[in-house]
Design an enzyme around this catalytic site. Structure first.
Site, PDB file in Angstrom:
ATOM      1  N   LEU A 289      55.256 -29.442 -25.430  1.00  0.00           N
ATOM      2  CA  LEU A 289      55.536 -27.773 -25.464  1.00  0.00           C
ATOM      3  C   LEU A 289      54.588 -27.121 -24.209  1.00  0.00           C
ATOM      4  O   LEU A 289      53.330 -27.753 -24.268  1.00  0.00           O
ATOM      5  CB  LEU A 289      55.430 -27.089 -26.768  1.00  0.00           C
ATOM      6  CG  LEU A 289      56.593 -27.108 -27.609  1.00  0.00           C
ATOM      7  CD1 LEU A 289      57.309 -28.438 -27.881  1.00  0.00           C
ATOM      8  CD2 LEU A 289      56.332 -26.143 -28.967  1.00  0.00           C
ATOM      9  N   VAL A 291      53.147 -23.850 -22.430  1.00  0.00           N
ATOM     10  CA  VAL A 291      53.030 -22.400 -22.206  1.00  0.00           C
ATOM     11  C   VAL A 291      52.109 -22.066 -20.836  1.00  0.00           C
ATOM     12  O   VAL A 291      53.128 -21.627 -19.916  1.00  0.00           O
ATOM     13  CB  VAL A 291      51.954 -21.765 -23.246  1.00  0.00           C
ATOM     14  CG1 VAL A 291      51.965 -20.118 -22.950  1.00  0.00           C
ATOM     15  CG2 VAL A 291      52.740 -21.964 -24.646  1.00  0.00           C
ATOM     16  N   THR A 294      48.027 -25.559 -18.773  1.00  0.00           N
ATOM     17  CA  THR A 294      46.583 -25.714 -18.145  1.00  0.00           C
ATOM     18  C   THR A 294      46.152 -27.006 -18.534  1.00  0.00           C
ATOM     19  O   THR A 294      45.054 -27.664 -17.931  1.00  0.00           O
ATOM     20  CB  THR A 294      45.650 -24.651 -18.931  1.00  0.00           C
ATOM     21  OG1 THR A 294      46.005 -24.663 -20.361  1.00  0.00           O
ATOM     22  CG2 THR A 294      45.971 -23.421 -18.015  1.00  0.00           C
ATOM     23  N   ILE A 380      46.998 -20.406 -27.770  1.00  0.00           N
ATOM     24  CA  ILE A 380      45.997 -20.960 -28.816  1.00  0.00           C
ATOM     25  C   ILE A 380      46.637 -22.083 -29.215  1.00  0.00           C
ATOM     26  O   ILE A 380      45.873 -23.065 -29.753  1.00  0.00           O
ATOM     27  CB  ILE A 380      46.113 -19.692 -29.924  1.00  0.00           C
ATOM     28  CG1 ILE A 380      47.320 -19.554 -30.821  1.00  0.00           C
ATOM     29  CG2 ILE A 380      45.306 -18.710 -29.464  1.00  0.00           C
ATOM     30  CD1 ILE A 380      47.141 -18.841 -32.076  1.00  0.00           C
ATOM     31  N   GLY A 381      48.091 -22.342 -29.348  1.00  0.00           N
ATOM     32  CA  GLY A 381      48.745 -23.613 -29.937  1.00  0.00           C
ATOM     33  C   GLY A 381      48.339 -24.663 -29.069  1.00  0.00           C
ATOM     34  O   GLY A 381      47.940 -25.942 -29.577  1.00  0.00           O
ATOM     35  N   ASN A 383      45.689 -24.925 -27.195  1.00  0.00           N
ATOM     36  CA  ASN A 383      44.169 -25.399 -27.442  1.00  0.00           C
ATOM     37  C   ASN A 383      44.097 -26.129 -28.605  1.00  0.00           C
ATOM     38  O   ASN A 383      43.208 -27.071 -28.826  1.00  0.00           O
ATOM     39  CB  ASN A 383      43.402 -24.411 -27.295  1.00  0.00           C
ATOM     40  CG  ASN A 383      41.887 -24.555 -27.328  1.00  0.00           C
ATOM     41  OD1 ASN A 383      41.463 -24.328 -28.568  1.00  0.00           O
ATOM     42  ND2 ASN A 383      41.435 -25.136 -26.346  1.00  0.00           N
ATOM     43  N   GLN A 801      32.677 -30.003  11.135  1.00  0.00           N
ATOM     44  CA  GLN A 801      31.572 -29.372  11.958  1.00  0.00           C
ATOM     45  C   GLN A 801      31.374 -29.959  13.183  1.00  0.00           C
ATOM     46  O   GLN A 801      30.475 -29.338  14.149  1.00  0.00           O
ATOM     47  CB  GLN A 801      30.218 -29.378  11.197  1.00  0.00           C
ATOM     48  CG  GLN A 801      30.330 -28.715   9.995  1.00  0.00           C
ATOM     49  CD  GLN A 801      29.257 -28.920   8.729  1.00  0.00           C
ATOM     50  OE1 GLN A 801      29.215 -29.328   7.802  1.00  0.00           O
ATOM     51  NE2 GLN A 801      27.889 -28.508   9.354  1.00  0.00           N
ATOM     52  N   GLU A 836      29.986 -32.807   8.860  1.00  0.00           N
ATOM     53  CA  GLU A 836      29.279 -33.214  10.021  1.00  0.00           C
ATOM     54  C   GLU A 836      29.775 -34.554  10.438  1.00  0.00           C
ATOM     55  O   GLU A 836      30.172 -34.805  11.819  1.00  0.00           O
ATOM     56  CB  GLU A 836      27.943 -32.921   9.986  1.00  0.00           C
ATOM     57  CG  GLU A 836      27.083 -33.384  11.420  1.00  0.00           C
ATOM     58  CD  GLU A 836      25.592 -33.086  11.342  1.00  0.00           C
ATOM     59  OE1 GLU A 836      24.903 -33.618  12.459  1.00  0.00           O
ATOM     60  OE2 GLU A 836      25.071 -32.591  10.270  1.00  0.00           O
ATOM     61  N   ARG A 914      13.186 -35.420   8.340  1.00  0.00           N
ATOM     62  CA  ARG A 914      12.764 -34.120   8.272  1.00  0.00           C
ATOM     63  C   ARG A 914      12.144 -33.850   6.854  1.00  0.00           C
ATOM     64  O   ARG A 914      11.113 -32.854   6.664  1.00  0.00           O
ATOM     65  CB  ARG A 914      13.981 -33.290   8.338  1.00  0.00           C
ATOM     66  CG  ARG A 914      13.825 -31.897   8.226  1.00  0.00           C
ATOM     67  CD  ARG A 914      15.057 -30.976   8.516  1.00  0.00           C
ATOM     68  NE  ARG A 914      15.356 -30.787   9.811  1.00  0.00           N
ATOM     69  CZ  ARG A 914      15.095 -29.843  10.472  1.00  0.00           C
ATOM     70  NH1 ARG A 914      14.235 -28.686   9.949  1.00  0.00           N
ATOM     71  NH2 ARG A 914      15.241 -29.759  11.804  1.00  0.00           N
ATOM     72  N   GLU A1296      19.980 -22.359   7.276  1.00  0.00           N
ATOM     73  CA  GLU A1296      19.234 -23.226   6.046  1.00  0.00           C
ATOM     74  C   GLU A1296      17.884 -22.833   5.393  1.00  0.00           C
ATOM     75  O   GLU A1296      17.563 -23.167   4.170  1.00  0.00           O
ATOM     76  CB  GLU A1296      18.764 -24.714   6.923  1.00  0.00           C
ATOM     77  CG  GLU A1296      20.151 -25.425   7.263  1.00  0.00           C
ATOM     78  CD  GLU A1296      19.891 -26.859   8.119  1.00  0.00           C
ATOM     79  OE1 GLU A1296      20.082 -27.817   7.730  1.00  0.00           O
ATOM     80  OE2 GLU A1296      19.462 -26.559   9.475  1.00  0.00           O
TER      81      GLU A1296
END
Length: 1360
Positions: A289, A291, A294, A380-381, A383, A801, A836, A914, A1296
């Site tokens: 089922l 809805v 998700t 809700i069902g 979940n 980049q 990059e 660096r 940066e």
């Protein structure tokens, strides 16, 4: 077509047309599309403003508004949804509005779009359409002006990686106000009198004396002030005359059942009656089922679970009803979370307070459950029946005595207590033919209390680490309050919601008080069991949360009982109230303080981003938006699933039988050299014999669709022989696993002599682990490649980049000259260093099948694949020994520093270098010795990320500064100030400081944030509050500007003037949200300029857009070209008077003047020699400092940033609005690095993750900051009158340098933890690694609730 025609016995009518309206246009949907999402369909219509960011509903880039007519309410419902999850057929009979449907730059922008563009709320622009549509949906759905809280809540499901959210909030806040003059091109005083009106609050304030109107000296055309108008019952609120109304056809149309199909035998049903649902479930017992899709949508995409039959129940009345009864509320199983939330809020107002304790708990839990788009469709069902062990709602259903009604095909109904419904991991008490009909939530009784708890990595839109629902019912007996009934249910500690029945049983019959509390905690401690390697890890933290939650519950109930009944419980001590007071955060406000210093026509003006109008309207094109050529193929990578192994065999028979399959290409098929790399060729394009990381590319498959290519790639079977793997820096040190030639050494003074000569009063040794970070650019890696001229040339459009690296890699693997390869980049949706070098690997892989088949090939990475294979910010390990005087004066530093390079060198050596350069941060140290190496590990190659190693080096430095302060019992600020570098200081690599503004901006920051008062206020707060603690910190930074590789400090530009007076500029830089084009635009005539797509034909050999240097070098190159053209035009201009520039340009043309010029620039005086360890690696330094105040919850580890105050020296800003945006965005990204974002790899410390695999591969598991995480007060200032003679127009680089300033939040957190530890008697130094996640904060607070599980100096596990 489109009905349950074959099921005539179900009595279902036949639908003639399956229709959908998109932006007011009627669309007829064909059968056979059940497998498509709404996003796929929309992008197939060339509506590319709706973006694919993650594919799991976690980023909001795909947000659209869906409208449907509710015949019961007799009104249109408007709501935002994630198009990436919504099945296409789920919106049948509805109206879908995308960002293109509300406005565009030609016919006019909608007010939502215009507000965002003018408020600088769009940088890279990839996330922008999603924000626009979330806000638009709120306006259409609201029956009045939305509140600021509603605005922020509606944006909870949208992520932005660039802006830091502040300008987005400011842009949309206008819609909660009565006057939006501040957001138009008018000054505040023009419309609101002489009082200064704060742009953030819309109210008079004193910040006007310090804050310059950002539009001062602006001479552009003013626009009108807009006022919201009345709502219409059919089309929602109308904010402009062009608003799309709800299609009348859909108002009159009767819904019909659907019976549709998709690929692979997939079936989609939409019944309209409950009995139809039950009949379908009987016929298809394994049907799911649906809805909101998700959960199923994520399972299908990322877990490759194929469901043949889906039944949509969104239109079944019985499953969507609310029934209010005398004893409680009955809720239909298909009711969405948004509807539930709205209905519960209504009940809380209408019913007696004692009846709605459970309702209030659900309201609070739903607020943080998910983003608005998810809550609008998730049920809700769904979940409940998903039975996730970390469901936020299921523990509450159980604790609140809810009952579940299930019904079978014969309409037999069973009623089950929620406590008995969950049977095992994702298993519930439902037979194959049963469905969940409804949920019954009983009203609570007088003196019955229900409370929710949840702790996640991030407050907003995040899954729980541990959650809980708790209930207690108290009765008066013999003058005491006695527990009559209780329920304690936890999520996140067992395969199903765990009912602590033993503890609940202990509570029953006992008097509510301290003795009961202690006994319950002891019982609970015994009852909760988690194995050391339990899935999810963080075992000690999760156990401690179970105790913390119950302690909070006890305090809350005790406090709630004050003043109730015939006698009172003993009131809580005032210091304990902080544990139970509801957390209410005010809307975030921002102040931007800068001076507008205009040069010429436009330099220095705070004008909006040049592409902002295209970005807010969805018209801005990115690589994946490019119209694909005819006959285009789609690619998917074949990836290693082992960290280190020998390839024994590859079976591609399954792939070749996949529909749409066109080819598979391996190492043997590469026409040129299979070895690649940006510095040395130490990695293979396609692994030939040995794989050295999970995610290493073994081959590439092409097919007719992206989905078929992915399907085919999963069918390739590879047999491996496992080899030993190195999975951490410590592993690498143990076996001496380093990349060859990466040892680096710097020395200044005599370290050994200082340590051994008795000069140092204190010598401190320690280690610092520095966590990595995912780039999480919203636009994933993408390249579209095709051949021309019979395969003689290769062209590509890439999200990169560094187009030159794409050109170089592709030429190399195809054995072509670089002159035959062209790479174009218009703009990219965020990069931060991640595009990059690693993007070139993607382009090179796609180039092989394109070249060999002579067909276009597009390769776009899914979010999980992108995160798994493209590398991250390097994790570091620093081992320090530091000596100082008793006053805190630094004398010597001995530092070993290692970074995790992964399985190829990439740019790791430059990043290590660096880090070494920045290991002093801003401190004068007479004697320094630093050694470092790049570790070879069996992880994907790590790569550049904003700061390029500098932040890691500085974070290590600030850790030992903090350590010194704690050892000497002094303020860290005093230690910092005592050791500041100054004008003329000689750094440990030989460079001398010039124009050092550190002390000046530090003093300005102290005054701006009133540091001494802030410190005193925090100390006072901490004295009065046991269970909330605050902390403050100030942190400075000094960031060197230049590529540390000398040859890269060069730039070219081509400027062309046309006879109509327009100007075309082409340069080697890439626009990725940092406003590069906008800044360079200011170098020419403002309204006559256009920028060409970055391409290698016009400007060859371009350096990457990186190192924060692009505005400096490309700005200078454009200026050089403009000066050349100007010098040629000047004699013509002096001869005659011309009314406009077009006349002058045409006159020059008639005189045969060359109106095209190539500009070039090299950064002067750059040099550094590692053999002598001396030189000048940087052109100049950008200085900054930040103050932060935070508040933590010692019981859970939750925190929020109360305020942040930042001052940066950016010289004379080219565009202060864009520079402020860069500062805010960098700071919030840095906040993610120091406090939220944790990479979890399968390594010796995370054995519950498969070896070598990345567990955090998407927004569901990896949490970047959301809108709710930004400081409540967010102030950014630019140092005034600080010129920089070493860059164009006295400006300074900005991209940066601000990133590291977010460490002020980290050290403020540590300051707050220190206060919490003192309450438990713990003094002195304690370890705290970044990110300072809730786990690390809570466990570092070390109290009676952590003591049973960990020592006071417990160090949470970190993947380094």
């Amino acid at each position: 077509m489109g009905s349950l025609k074959e099921d005539d016995d179900l009595g279902m009518a036949v639908s003639k047309d399956i229709i959908l309206y998109v932006n007011g246009v009627r669309r007829v949907l064909a059968d056979g599309l059940a497998h498509l999402t709404l996003l796929q369909y929309l992008r197939g219509l060339a509506l590319t403003g709706t973006k694919l960011g993650c594919g799991e509903g976690g980023c909001g880039a795909c947000t659209v508004m869906v409208s449907h007519y509710d015949p019961h309410l007799k009104e249109c419902m408007h709501y935002a949804v994630n198009a990436c999850l919504a099945p296409l057929y789920s919106v049948e009979g509805m109206h879908v509005i995308t960002v293109e449907g509300i406005g565009n730059h030609r016919s006019g922008l909608h007010l939502v779009q215009e507000a965002l563009a003018n408020a600088h709320g769009s940088q890279c622009g990839f996330c922008t359409p999603g924000f626009v549509m979330s806000m638009y949906a709120l306006l259409r759905s609201n029956k009045g002006l939305p509140t600021e809280e509603q605005i922020e809540e509606c944006l909870s499901g949208n992520l932005c990686r660039c802006t830091g959210y502040r300008p987005i909030i400011d842009a949309f806040r206008v819609f909660a106000k009565k006057d939006d003059a501040l957001y138009s091109m008018r000054s505040s005083s023009e419309s609101l009198g002489s009082d200064f009106i704060c742009p953030s609050t819309g109210k008079p304030c004193s910040c006007g004396e310090k804050t310059v109107n950002p539009l001062e000296n602006w001479t552009g055309k003013c626009r009108n002030s807009y006022m919201p108008v009345a709502h219409n019952d059919i089309d929602g609120s109308s904010y402009c005359e062009k608003e799309l109304i709800f299609p009348p056809e859909l108002l009159l149309r009767n819904l019909v059942p659907l019976n549709l199909n998709g690929t692979g035998g997939m079936k989609w049903f939409r019944p309209l009656k409950l009995w139809q649902v039950l009949d379908l479930k009987m016929r298809y017992p394994d049907a799911r089922l649906v809805v909101g899709n998700t959960e199923i949508g994520v399972e299908r995409k990322f877990k490759n679970i194929m469901y043949e039959v889906l039944i949509s129940v969104t239109k079944v009345p019985e499953l969507n009803a609310f029934v209010v009864k005398d004893n409680g509320l009955e809720i239909g199983g298909a009711v969405t979370l948004s509807r539930l939330l709205k209905f519960l809020r209504k009940l809380v107002i209408e019913r007696d307070a004692h009846e709605t304790s459970a309702c209030k708990a659900f309201i609070e839990q739903l607020k943080w459950f998910a983003g608005t788009q998810i809550k609008n469709v998730a049920s809700i069902g769904g979940n409940i029946c998903t039975a996730s062990p970390i469901s936020d709602l299921n523990p509450l259903w159980m604790a609140a005595r809810a009952q579940f009604k299930v019904i079978d095909e014969k309409e037999n109904i069973r009623t089950l207590p929620a406590m008995e419904f969950f049977k095992g991991y994702r298993k519930v008490d439902l037979k194959r033919s049963e469905i969940l009909l409804s949920v019954f939530l009983p009203w609570t009784r007088d003196f019955e209390f229900v409370k929710e708890f949840k702790q996640a990595h991030r407050r907003e839109d995040d899954i729980a680490l541990v959650n809980s629902g708790m209930r207690v019912f108290l009765e008066e007996k013999d003058g005491k309050w006695v527990v009559s009934d209780a329920s304690l249910v936890y999520g996140g500690i067992a395969p199903i919601p765990f009912s602590a029945s033993k503890t609940a049983g202990f509570l029953q019959g006992r008097t509510w008080g301290q003795e009961m509390l202690q006994g319950a905690l002891e019982t609970l401690q015994e009852e909760i069991f988690l194995e050391d390697n339990a899935p999810g890890g963080m075992v000690e933290f999760r156990k401690s949360l179970t105790l913390s939650f119950f302690f909070k519950f006890f305090l809350w109930v005790t406090h709630s009982m004050e003043g109730k009944g015939s006698f009172f419980l003993k009131p809580l001590p005032p210091s304990h109230l902080s544990a139970v007071e509801p957390q209410k955060w005010a809307s975030s406000t921002g102040i931007q303080n800068y001076k507008v210093d205009i040069h010429g026509t436009a330099v220095g003006l705070p004008v909006p981003h040049i592409s902002s109008k295209l970005q807010v309207s969805g018209e801005a094109e990115y690589a994946d938006d490019t119209l694909t050529p005819p006959n285009c193929l789609y690619a998917a990578l074949i990836l290693s699933m082992n960290a280190h192994a020998r390839i024994i065999s590859i079976d591609d028979s399954g792939a070749r039988s996949t529909p749409g399959f066109e080819g598979l290409f391996l190492a043997k098929d590469v026409p040129g050299d299979n070895k690649i790399g940006p510095v040395i060729h130490d990695e293979e394009l396609f692994a030939s014999e040995i794989v050295t990381s999970v995610g290493q590319v073994i081959g590439i498959i092409v097919a007719d669709t992206h989905e078929n290519a992915m399907l085919a790639s999963r069918k390739v079977k590879i047999e491996y022989e496992e080899l030993p793997a190195v999975l951490s820096i410590r592993d690498a040190l143990e076996v001496r696993s380093f990349h060859p030639g990466t040892e680096r050494f710097l020395q200044k003074g005599d370290v050994e002599g200082c340590f051994g000569g008795g000069i140092c009063d204190k010598i401190i040794e320690g280690e610092v682990q520095v966590g990595g970070q995912e780039h999480f650019y919203l636009e994933t890696q993408c390249s579209l490649i095709w051949t021309v001229d019979g395969g003689n040339e290769v062209h590509m459009i890439s999200s990169t980049q560094a187009p030159q690296k794409h050109q170089k890699y592709v030429a190399h693997v195809l054995n072509l000259p670089m002159s035959k390869v062209v790479c174009k980049t218009k703009r990219i949706g965020g990069g931060f260093g991640g595009k990059e070098t690693r993007s070139a690997v993607i382009a090179a892989a796609a180039a092989v099948p394109s070249y060999l088949l002579k067909r276009p090939v597009k390769l776009t990475l899914d979010r999980d694949v992108d995160m798994m294979i493209t590398g991250q910010r390097h994790s570091f390990l620093g081992k320090y020994k530091v000596g100082c005087t008793n006053e805190g004066k630094l004398l010597a530093l001995d530092l070993e520093i290692y970074n995790n390079g992964g399985n190829s060198l990439d740019l790791s050596l430059g990043i290590l270098e660096r880090a070494i350069f920045h290991s002093d941060n801003v401190y004068e140290i007479p004697n320094v010795r630093i050694r470092g190496s790049v570790c070879f590990t069996n992880f994907p190659s790590n790569t550049a990320f904003r700061g390029f190693g500098g932040p890691q080096g500085m974070l290590i430095a600030e850790n030992w500064i903090q350590r010194i302060a704690m050892e000497l019992q002094k303020s860290p600020q005093d230690i910092r100030e005592l050791n500041f570098q100054k004008e003329g200081s000689i750094l440990h690599y030989g460079q001398q400081l010039e124009n050092c503004t550190l002390r000046q901006l530090w003093e300005e920051l102290k005054a701006s944030c009133n540091f001494s008062d802030a410190r005193a206020a925090v100390d006072q707060f901490n004295l009065k509050n046991r269970w909330k603690k605050r902390g403050v910190s100030m942190v400075p930074t000094k960031f060197g500007i230049a590529f540390t590789a000398k040859f890269m400090n060069q730039a070219g530009a081509l400027v062309q003037v046309y006879t109509d007076g327009t100007v075309l500029v082409t340069h080697g830089g890439v626009e990725m949200g940092q406003g590069l084009h906008t800044k360079l635009l200011a170098r020419t005539i403002l309204k006559f300029i256009a920028f060409s797509t970055q391409g290698m034909k016009q400007v060859p050999n371009a350096s990457p857009t990186a190192a924060s240097a692009s505005s400096d070098i490309y700005g200078a190159a454009v200026l050089d070209a403009c000066e050349q053209i100007k010098s040629r035009m000047l004699p013509i201009a002096l001869k005659h008077k011309h009314d406009c520039f077009a006349e002058l340009a045409n006159a020059c043309y008639m005189e045969r003047i060359d109106l095209s010029a190539h500009g070039f620039y090299i950064t002067p005086d750059i040099n550094f020699d590692w053999s002598t360890a001396k030189g000048r690696p940087f052109n100049y330094f950008t200085y900054g400092a930040a103050f932060a105040e935070v508040e933590i919850d010692p019981l859970t580890g939750d925190f929020h940033t109360r305020s942040a105050d930042i001052i940066m020296d950016l010289g004379t800003s080219l565009n202060p609005a864009i520079d402020v945006g860069q500062i805010e965005g960098a700071f919030i990204q840095g906040l993610g690095w120091v406090a939220l974002e944790e990479l979890k790899w399968g390594d010796p410390d995370h054995k519950w993750i498969r070896s070598g695999h990345l567990q955090t591969r998407g927004p569901g598991a990896y949490k970047i900051p959301s809108l709710n995480d930004i400081p409540q007060k967010f102030k950014v200032s630019l140092l005034k009158d600080a010129r920089n003679k070493r860059a164009i127009h006295s400006s300074k680089a900005v991209g940066e340098p601000p990133f590291f300033l977010a460490s002020s939040v980290f050290f403020a957190i540590k300051d707050a933890i220190t206060a919490a530890r003192k309450e438990s008697g713990h003094h002195g130094w304690f370890p705290l690694d970044n990110p300072a996640t809730p786990e690390r904060i809570r466990m570092a607070c070390a109290d009676e609730f952590t003591k049973p599980f960990a020592s006071a100096n417990y160090q949470a596990k970190l993947s380094v």
